[in-house]
Design an enzyme around this catalytic site. Structure first.
Site, PDB file in Angstrom:
ATOM      1  N   SER A  18       0.823  -1.212   0.000  1.00  0.00           N
ATOM      2  CA  SER A  18       0.000   0.000   0.000  1.00  0.00           C
ATOM      3  C   SER A  18       0.856   1.262   0.000  1.00  0.00           C
ATOM      4  CB  SER A  18      -1.017  -0.010   1.147  1.00  0.00           C
ATOM      5  OG  SER A  18      -0.372  -0.033   2.394  1.00  0.00           O
ATOM      6  N   ASP A  35      16.744   1.243   2.245  1.00  0.00           N
ATOM      7  CA  ASP A  35      16.363   2.198   3.294  1.00  0.00           C
ATOM      8  C   ASP A  35      16.180   3.576   2.650  1.00  0.00           C
ATOM      9  OD1 ASP A  35      16.871   2.235   6.678  1.00  0.00           O
ATOM     10  OD2 ASP A  35      16.667   4.139   5.607  1.00  0.00           O
ATOM     11  N   ASN A  91      18.628  -2.883  15.433  1.00  0.00           N
ATOM     12  CA  ASN A  91      18.323  -1.984  16.545  1.00  0.00           C
ATOM     13  C   ASN A  91      17.146  -2.582  17.305  1.00  0.00           C
ATOM     14  OD1 ASN A  91      20.314  -0.176  15.732  1.00  0.00           O
ATOM     15  ND2 ASN A  91      18.919   0.875  14.330  1.00  0.00           N
ATOM     16  N   VAL A 100      11.206   1.887  14.113  1.00  0.00           N
ATOM     17  CA  VAL A 100      10.065   1.208  13.501  1.00  0.00           C
ATOM     18  C   VAL A 100       9.934  -0.161  14.168  1.00  0.00           C
ATOM     19  CG1 VAL A 100       9.085   0.288  11.366  1.00  0.00           C
ATOM     20  CG2 VAL A 100      10.441   2.400  11.292  1.00  0.00           C
ATOM     21  N   HIS A 104      13.569  -5.627  11.741  1.00  0.00           N
ATOM     22  CA  HIS A 104      14.289  -5.441  10.473  1.00  0.00           C
ATOM     23  C   HIS A 104      15.784  -5.555  10.708  1.00  0.00           C
ATOM     24  CE1 HIS A 104      13.473  -1.525  12.349  1.00  0.00           C
ATOM     25  NE2 HIS A 104      14.653  -1.124  11.900  1.00  0.00           N
TER      26      HIS A 104
HETATM   27  P1  5GP Z   1      15.377   1.610  13.118  1.00  0.00           P
HETATM   28  O1  5GP Z   1      15.867   2.892  13.698  1.00  0.00           O
HETATM   29  O2  5GP Z   1      13.968   1.300  13.560  1.00  0.00           O
HETATM   30  O3  5GP Z   1      16.319   0.476  13.280  1.00  0.00           O
HETATM   31  O4  5GP Z   1      15.387   1.849  11.556  1.00  0.00           O
HETATM   32  C1  5GP Z   1      14.272   2.130  10.796  1.00  0.00           C
HETATM   33  C2  5GP Z   1      14.793   2.404   9.403  1.00  0.00           C
HETATM   34  O5  5GP Z   1      13.713   2.429   8.507  1.00  0.00           O
HETATM   35  C3  5GP Z   1      15.515   3.762   9.258  1.00  0.00           C
HETATM   36  O6  5GP Z   1      16.826   3.540   8.781  1.00  0.00           O
HETATM   37  C4  5GP Z   1      14.644   4.535   8.281  1.00  0.00           C
HETATM   38  O7  5GP Z   1      15.403   5.333   7.407  1.00  0.00           O
HETATM   39  C5  5GP Z   1      13.892   3.426   7.555  1.00  0.00           C
HETATM   40  N1  5GP Z   1      12.575   3.805   7.102  1.00  0.00           N
HETATM   41  C6  5GP Z   1      11.616   4.425   7.847  1.00  0.00           C
HETATM   42  N2  5GP Z   1      10.507   4.608   7.115  1.00  0.00           N
HETATM   43  C7  5GP Z   1      10.762   4.067   5.894  1.00  0.00           C
HETATM   44  C8  5GP Z   1       9.983   3.951   4.710  1.00  0.00           C
HETATM   45  O8  5GP Z   1       8.833   4.359   4.627  1.00  0.00           O
HETATM   46  N3  5GP Z   1      10.583   3.347   3.648  1.00  0.00           N
HETATM   47  C9  5GP Z   1      11.868   2.871   3.687  1.00  0.00           C
HETATM   48  N4  5GP Z   1      12.340   2.297   2.595  1.00  0.00           N
HETATM   49  N5  5GP Z   1      12.621   2.963   4.802  1.00  0.00           N
HETATM   50  C10 5GP Z   1      12.083   3.558   5.885  1.00  0.00           C
END
Ligand code: 5GP
Length: 118
Positions: A18, A35, A91, A100, A104
């Site tokens: 979506s 990312d 993380n 998020v 991941h």
């Molecule tokens: P965290 O800090 O949770 O380990 O990393 C989340 C990652 O998701 C970040 O590096 C951020 O740039 C990436 N991210 C957040 N929203 C989106 C999105 O809508 N699309 C993509 N491709 N990456 C995202």
């Protein structure tokens, strides 16, 4: 809170298509995509399709899936030509700077990494 509630995240929307993402790999269990805010010349994420909030939430039931995510990280890194190495990061939780809450694996490469990280 968001950690416990299992609220759908932006990554669930990427899984159900979506919202768009630049997808590198897809199979029944997982997705790999770039990312949106890269921290290295190559920076992609590998996520399970099922919304496990974080590594801490995973159990023995997810053992095979967790192994699969790592192998997809490796195979995708090789497809992208990261033959000199790369960094894998998960993380986990607030102190791990997780933003998020859909598990991941970060894969970063294409430059020399520093150690220790900040
Ligand atoms: P965290 O800090 O949770 O380990 O990393 C989340 C990652 O998701 C970040 O590096 C951020 O740039 C990436 N991210 C957040 N929203 C989106 C999105 O809508 N699309 C993509 N491709 N990456 C995202």
């Amino acid at each position: 809170n968001a950690v416990q509630s299992g609220t759908p995240t932006i990554f669930s929307k990427i899984v159900d298509k979506s919202i768009p993402a630049d997808i590198l790999h897809e199979d029944e269990e997982c997705l790999a995509f770039y990312d949106v805010n890269p921290q290295a010349p190559v920076h992609f994420l590998v996520i399970p399709k099922c919304p496990i909030p974080m590594l801490s939430s995973a159990t023995k039931n997810e053992q095979v899936l967790l192994g699969h995510l790592l192998l997809v990280a490796k195979i995708t890194a090789e497809k992208l030509g990261l033959y000199e190495g790369y960094r894998i990061v998960i993380n986990n939780g607030p102190d791990g700077a997780q933003s998020v809450y859909h598990l991941h694996i970060h894969v970063m490469g294409g430059r020399q990494m520093d150690w220790p990280p900040g």
